[in-house]
Design an enzyme around this catalytic site. Structure first.
Site, PDB file in Angstrom:
ATOM      1  N   SER A  10      28.034  26.802  52.467  1.00 11.33           N
ATOM      2  CA  SER A  10      27.633  27.046  53.859  1.00 11.33           C
ATOM      3  C   SER A  10      28.652  27.945  54.541  1.00 11.33           C
ATOM      4  O   SER A  10      29.830  27.588  54.658  1.00 11.33           O
ATOM      5  CB  SER A  10      27.562  25.723  54.624  1.00 11.33           C
ATOM      6  OG  SER A  10      27.513  26.012  56.019  1.00 11.33           O
ATOM      7  N   HIS A  35      24.011  29.168  52.235  1.00 10.83           N
ATOM      8  CA  HIS A  35      23.417  28.306  53.261  1.00 10.83           C
ATOM      9  C   HIS A  35      23.891  28.781  54.643  1.00 10.83           C
ATOM     10  O   HIS A  35      25.086  28.961  54.873  1.00 10.83           O
ATOM     11  CB  HIS A  35      23.872  26.873  52.990  1.00 10.83           C
ATOM     12  CG  HIS A  35      23.265  25.830  53.865  1.00 10.83           C
ATOM     13  ND1 HIS A  35      22.011  25.294  53.632  1.00 10.83           N
ATOM     14  CD2 HIS A  35      23.733  25.198  54.968  1.00 10.83           C
ATOM     15  CE1 HIS A  35      21.752  24.368  54.551  1.00 10.83           C
ATOM     16  NE2 HIS A  35      22.777  24.294  55.382  1.00 10.83           N
ATOM     17  N   ASP A  37      23.847  27.893  58.639  1.00 14.40           N
ATOM     18  CA  ASP A  37      23.624  26.810  59.601  1.00 14.40           C
ATOM     19  C   ASP A  37      23.434  27.369  61.003  1.00 14.40           C
ATOM     20  O   ASP A  37      24.373  27.884  61.610  1.00 14.40           O
ATOM     21  CB  ASP A  37      24.826  25.864  59.589  1.00 14.40           C
ATOM     22  CG  ASP A  37      24.798  24.955  58.373  1.00 14.40           C
ATOM     23  OD1 ASP A  37      23.761  24.319  58.142  1.00 14.40           O
ATOM     24  OD2 ASP A  37      25.817  24.890  57.660  1.00 14.40           O
ATOM     25  N   MET A  39      22.681  26.656  64.867  1.00 16.09           N
ATOM     26  CA  MET A  39      22.736  25.596  65.886  1.00 16.09           C
ATOM     27  C   MET A  39      22.600  26.215  67.269  1.00 16.09           C
ATOM     28  O   MET A  39      23.179  27.269  67.539  1.00 16.09           O
ATOM     29  CB  MET A  39      24.059  24.855  65.788  1.00 16.09           C
ATOM     30  CG  MET A  39      24.356  24.300  64.394  1.00 16.09           C
ATOM     31  SD  MET A  39      25.854  23.307  64.404  1.00 16.09           S
ATOM     32  CE  MET A  39      26.079  23.027  62.644  1.00 16.09           C
ATOM     33  N   HIS A  68      19.070  26.970  57.620  1.00 16.62           N
ATOM     34  CA  HIS A  68      18.892  25.591  58.107  1.00 16.62           C
ATOM     35  C   HIS A  68      18.883  25.639  59.630  1.00 16.62           C
ATOM     36  O   HIS A  68      19.921  25.849  60.260  1.00 16.62           O
ATOM     37  CB  HIS A  68      20.051  24.750  57.556  1.00 16.62           C
ATOM     38  CG  HIS A  68      20.072  23.336  58.020  1.00 16.62           C
ATOM     39  ND1 HIS A  68      21.179  22.526  57.854  1.00 16.62           N
ATOM     40  CD2 HIS A  68      19.141  22.565  58.645  1.00 16.62           C
ATOM     41  CE1 HIS A  68      20.922  21.317  58.350  1.00 16.62           C
ATOM     42  NE2 HIS A  68      19.697  21.326  58.848  1.00 16.62           N
ATOM     43  N   MET A  70      18.920  24.081  62.995  1.00 20.64           N
ATOM     44  CA  MET A  70      19.191  22.880  63.800  1.00 20.64           C
ATOM     45  C   MET A  70      18.989  23.293  65.249  1.00 20.64           C
ATOM     46  O   MET A  70      19.935  23.374  66.039  1.00 20.64           O
ATOM     47  CB  MET A  70      20.615  22.389  63.522  1.00 20.64           C
ATOM     48  CG  MET A  70      20.744  21.759  62.133  1.00 20.64           C
ATOM     49  SD  MET A  70      22.446  21.678  61.561  1.00 20.64           S
ATOM     50  CE  MET A  70      22.633  23.345  60.944  1.00 20.64           C
ATOM     51  N   MET A 139      20.138  15.034  55.403  1.00 19.39           N
ATOM     52  CA  MET A 139      21.435  15.201  56.066  1.00 19.39           C
ATOM     53  C   MET A 139      22.316  14.009  55.721  1.00 19.39           C
ATOM     54  O   MET A 139      21.927  12.862  55.937  1.00 19.39           O
ATOM     55  CB  MET A 139      21.282  15.261  57.580  1.00 19.39           C
ATOM     56  CG  MET A 139      20.707  16.546  58.151  1.00 19.39           C
ATOM     57  SD  MET A 139      21.568  18.090  57.747  1.00 19.39           S
ATOM     58  CE  MET A 139      23.281  17.733  58.152  1.00 19.39           C
ATOM     59  N   GLY A 144      25.661  19.160  63.301  1.00 23.92           N
ATOM     60  CA  GLY A 144      26.361  19.680  64.466  1.00 23.92           C
ATOM     61  C   GLY A 144      27.712  20.289  64.121  1.00 23.92           C
ATOM     62  O   GLY A 144      28.135  21.251  64.744  1.00 23.92           O
ATOM     63  N   ASP A 177      23.156  17.756  52.431  1.00 27.83           N
ATOM     64  CA  ASP A 177      23.972  18.619  53.279  1.00 27.83           C
ATOM     65  C   ASP A 177      24.899  17.781  54.149  1.00 27.83           C
ATOM     66  O   ASP A 177      24.447  17.007  54.985  1.00 27.83           O
ATOM     67  CB  ASP A 177      23.011  19.445  54.151  1.00 27.83           C
ATOM     68  CG  ASP A 177      23.727  20.476  55.003  1.00 27.83           C
ATOM     69  OD1 ASP A 177      24.945  20.613  54.874  1.00 27.83           O
ATOM     70  OD2 ASP A 177      23.030  21.156  55.784  1.00 27.83           O
ATOM     71  N   GLY A 179      29.449  16.831  53.995  1.00 28.41           N
ATOM     72  CA  GLY A 179      30.476  16.037  53.336  1.00 28.41           C
ATOM     73  C   GLY A 179      30.460  16.105  51.821  1.00 28.41           C
ATOM     74  O   GLY A 179      30.953  15.193  51.150  1.00 28.41           O
TER      75      GLY A 179
HETATM   76  C1  DX5 Z   1      26.166  20.262  59.418  1.00 25.37           C
HETATM   77  C2  DX5 Z   1      25.616  21.465  58.674  1.00 25.37           C
HETATM   78  C3  DX5 Z   1      26.163  21.543  57.303  1.00 25.37           C
HETATM   79  C4  DX5 Z   1      27.638  21.771  57.281  1.00 25.37           C
HETATM   80  C5  DX5 Z   1      28.174  21.191  56.029  1.00 25.37           C
HETATM   81  O1  DX5 Z   1      25.640  20.190  60.676  1.00 25.37           O
HETATM   82  O2  DX5 Z   1      24.217  21.414  58.569  1.00 25.37           O
HETATM   83  O3  DX5 Z   1      25.522  22.519  56.529  1.00 25.37           O
HETATM   84  O4  DX5 Z   1      27.992  23.115  57.343  1.00 25.37           O
HETATM   85  O5  DX5 Z   1      29.520  21.320  56.121  1.00 25.37           O
HETATM   86  P1  DX5 Z   1      30.530  20.400  55.326  1.00 25.37           P
HETATM   87  O6  DX5 Z   1      30.340  20.729  53.896  1.00 25.37           O
HETATM   88  O7  DX5 Z   1      31.822  20.853  55.893  1.00 25.37           O
HETATM   89  O8  DX5 Z   1      30.194  18.979  55.665  1.00 25.37           O
HETATM   90 ZN    ZN Z   2      23.202  22.849  56.914  1.00 28.93          ZN
END
Ligand code: DX5
Ligand code: ZN
Length: 220
Positions: A10, A35, A37, A39, A68, A70, A139, A144, A177, A179
């Site tokens: 990501s 990936h 993200d 937001m 993705h 969000m 998730m 976020g 997605d 951690g």
């Molecule tokens: C979280 C995102 C993830 C995030 C994952 O809101 O959707 O894609 O970037 O990041 P890590 O791998 O740091 O948890």
């Molecule tokens: Zn994501």
């Protein structure tokens, strides 16, 4: 035999002032998708970037761009992201009222269509969309922010989604997605994931290439 697992770094965690170099590094190390993200500060309490960064990423890699969303009202932006070069677009079940319509629209625009669920949304919410999607994203943190710790009951949800896929004779990929690192990657694969997203554990490590290769070796 199970197909090869997919690693999707990501770029949320990447140094965006060196985006081209950061993407090249994970691509050369064997990453499979990129990936992105997105937001909006409404669906999640953070703002990242929009189609212009996706377009910039598109110009420096041939890898599939996994977008993705969000965001609220994703329907209003599907075309922008797909025109910018998204290969797959995932919307949140919690953000969409007429999910069938949104999924059809993503496909009509020429991309793979995914649906994501938050940690508190049950897998049963996917029951009637399962056979129409190309991707289900579980998730494993509350969306976020990058860098949060893995919520372990997500593994049970992955198993449930795999069962749902079988029961409905569907053929979507299962993506996880949040951690994902060297300790959580293998349990996620063993639970049934096909695609692993990893932000912090790759881009915030002190050796991006080595971290990518290490995860690829773990997930096999
Ligand atoms: C979280 C995102 C993830 C995030 C994952 O809101 O959707 O894609 O970037 O990041 P890590 O791998 O740091 O948890
Ligand atoms: Zn994501």
């Amino acid at each position: 035999m199970k197909h090869k697992s997919i690693l999707a770094p990501s770029i949320l965690a990447a140094d965006l002032s060196n985006l081209a170099q950061q993407i090249r590094m994970v691509e050369l190390s064997g990453a499979n998708w990129i990936h992105c993200d997105i937001m909006d500060g409404h669906f999640v309490p953070n703002i990242t970037f929009g189609p212009i960064i996706v377009k910039a990423a598109r110009s420096v890699t041939k890898l599939p761009l996994d977008v993705h969303l969000m965001i609220e009202n994703p329907d209003d932006y599907l075309e922008d992201f797909i025109k910018a070069g998204a290969n797959s677009v995932t919307v949140h079940e919690e953000a969409v009222i007429h999910l069938n319509r949104t999924i059809s629209e993503i496909k009509n625009l020429g991309a793979k269509a995914g649906v994501a669920i938050n940690p508190s949304t049950p897998v049963s919410a996917l029951e009637d969309i399962a056979e129409y999607v190309d991707l289900v994203l579980i998730m494993s943190v509350n969306p976020g922010f990058g860098g949060q710790s893995f919520i372990s009951n997500s593994l049970r949800k992955v198993t449930e989604v795999a069962e749902l896929r079988k029961r409905r004779n569907a053929n979507f990929l299962i993506e996880i997605d949040g951690g994902i690192d060297t300790t959580t990657a293998r349990p996620a694969i063993d639970a049934g994931c096909d695609v692993l997203v990893a932000g912090t554990s790759i881009f915030k490590s002190n050796n991006i290439s080595a971290a990518t290769i290490e995860l690829i070796n773990i997930i096999g």
